[in-house]
Write a protein that holds these residues in place. Structure first.
Motif, PDB file in Angstrom:
ATOM      1  N   ARG A  27       0.825  -1.207   0.000  1.00 57.95           N
ATOM      2  CA  ARG A  27       0.000   0.000   0.000  1.00 57.95           C
ATOM      3  C   ARG A  27       0.863   1.262   0.000  1.00 57.95           C
ATOM      4  O   ARG A  27       0.614   2.207  -0.753  1.00 57.95           O
ATOM      5  CB  ARG A  27      -0.929  -0.023   1.227  1.00 57.95           C
ATOM      6  N   LEU A  53       0.936   3.947  -3.259  1.00 58.75           N
ATOM      7  CA  LEU A  53       0.565   5.349  -3.099  1.00 58.75           C
ATOM      8  C   LEU A  53       1.740   6.267  -3.404  1.00 58.75           C
ATOM      9  O   LEU A  53       1.573   7.312  -4.046  1.00 58.75           O
ATOM     10  CB  LEU A  53       0.058   5.603  -1.681  1.00 58.75           C
ATOM     11  N   ASP A 105       0.307   0.259  -9.084  1.00 60.46           N
ATOM     12  CA  ASP A 105       0.088  -0.951  -8.324  1.00 60.46           C
ATOM     13  C   ASP A 105       1.410  -1.364  -7.711  1.00 60.46           C
ATOM     14  O   ASP A 105       2.469  -1.165  -8.294  1.00 60.46           O
ATOM     15  CB  ASP A 105      -0.489  -2.074  -9.195  1.00 60.46           C
ATOM     16  N   ALA A 128      -3.366   1.967  -6.060  1.00 64.89           N
ATOM     17  CA  ALA A 128      -3.593   3.300  -5.501  1.00 64.89           C
ATOM     18  C   ALA A 128      -3.871   4.263  -6.644  1.00 64.89           C
ATOM     19  O   ALA A 128      -3.132   4.296  -7.628  1.00 64.89           O
ATOM     20  CB  ALA A 128      -2.372   3.766  -4.708  1.00 64.89           C
ATOM     21  N   ALA A 163      -4.206   8.205  -7.358  1.00 65.96           N
ATOM     22  CA  ALA A 163      -3.934   9.536  -6.810  1.00 65.96           C
ATOM     23  C   ALA A 163      -4.453  10.590  -7.772  1.00 65.96           C
ATOM     24  O   ALA A 163      -4.142  10.566  -8.961  1.00 65.96           O
ATOM     25  CB  ALA A 163      -2.436   9.729  -6.578  1.00 65.96           C
ATOM     26  N   LYS A 195      -7.122  10.303  -2.762  1.00 67.73           N
ATOM     27  CA  LYS A 195      -6.475   9.024  -3.013  1.00 67.73           C
ATOM     28  C   LYS A 195      -7.436   7.891  -2.688  1.00 67.73           C
ATOM     29  O   LYS A 195      -8.244   7.989  -1.765  1.00 67.73           O
ATOM     30  CB  LYS A 195      -5.181   8.899  -2.201  1.00 67.73           C
ATOM     31  N   PHE A 219      -7.892   3.352  -2.806  1.00 65.35           N
ATOM     32  CA  PHE A 219      -7.160   2.092  -2.793  1.00 65.35           C
ATOM     33  C   PHE A 219      -8.075   0.918  -3.090  1.00 65.35           C
ATOM     34  O   PHE A 219      -9.279   0.959  -2.813  1.00 65.35           O
ATOM     35  CB  PHE A 219      -6.531   1.842  -1.412  1.00 65.35           C
ATOM     36  N   GLU A 268      -7.518  -3.664  -3.137  1.00 64.95           N
ATOM     37  CA  GLU A 268      -6.566  -4.766  -2.949  1.00 64.95           C
ATOM     38  C   GLU A 268      -7.159  -6.076  -3.450  1.00 64.95           C
ATOM     39  O   GLU A 268      -8.360  -6.338  -3.289  1.00 64.95           O
ATOM     40  CB  GLU A 268      -6.202  -4.907  -1.475  1.00 64.95           C
TER      41      GLU A 268
END
Length: 213
Positions: free
Chosen positions: A52, A56, A73, A128, A130, A136, A138, A140
């Protein structure tokens, strides 16, 4: 058309994202660019301790440099018998030159005395997104499998020839790209990210079902 820069030079990843976007229903009007379209961006820092953090970090650097939404990623292989390694170091497991062949050889060497039932592993992908304004997001995804005793198949990239899925009796390297793009860790993460992108691009007047994040 909504433009997103993928913070990668890896065209294998770019092709996967393009294929998943085309296969997704309802279709989303997304144009994927990559760092190959922005040669002025030459060195992205990814010094985080988690997938993570690294995802980011890369996405924010690109979004800030280009003023365009950027997605990164951070993905890798976690092997139980190695305490979760190579983890965030998957791409450079055997050295900073990020050599797939050497990475695979090192993994096989470390697992040479490990029996089949103890070769459990999982691919993990954290995406992530942005935005230039600082927002932002996320998503997974995880895909479970085993590490084979030798490479099989020439599809995919990275550890794909060693990542064996018992339910298909094939490695990622042997699976057709269309199937891999439906069941992979990246596909799982991307499906969740598509939900977020739909909300950003087409705000719904009525609630829509959110996938399990």
């Amino acid at each position: 058309m909504f433009t997103i820069i993928l913070a990668t030079q890896n065209m294998g990843k770019v092709r996967e994202f393009e294929a998943m976007t085309q296969a997704h229903r309802p279709a989303l009007p997304i144009q994927w660019l990559s760092l190959r379209d922005f040669p002025q961006i030459t060195d992205l820092k990814e010094t985080g301790d988690t997938f993570r953090d690294n995802a980011l970090m890369k996405a924010e650097q690109v979004a800030k440099a280009c003023g365009i939404p950027a997605m990164a990623d951070d993905s890798g292989l976690a092997v139980d018998a190695l305490g979760g390694a190579p983890g965030v170091y998957s791409a450079r497991f055997a050295g900073e030159d990020k050599d797939d062949k050497r990475n695979n050889e090192k993994l096989l060497t470390l697992l040479k005395d490990i029996p089949a039932e103890e070769r459990k592993a999982r691919f993990v992908c954290v995406l992530a997104l942005a935005m230039p304004d600082g927002q932002k997001f996320f998503a997974e995804g995880v895909c479970d499998g085993l590490i084979a005793t030798e490479g099989r198949g020439d599809g995919g990239f990275g550890y794909d020839p060693l990542f064996y899925l018992p339910s298909y009796e094939k490695t990622f390297g042997e699976l057709p790209a269309e199937l891999k793009n439906k069941i992979s860790h990246r596909a799982s993460a991307m499906e969740k990210m598509f939900f977020l992108l739909r909300v950003l691009l087409f705000p719904e007047p009525e609630p829509i079902t959110q996938p399990n994040l």
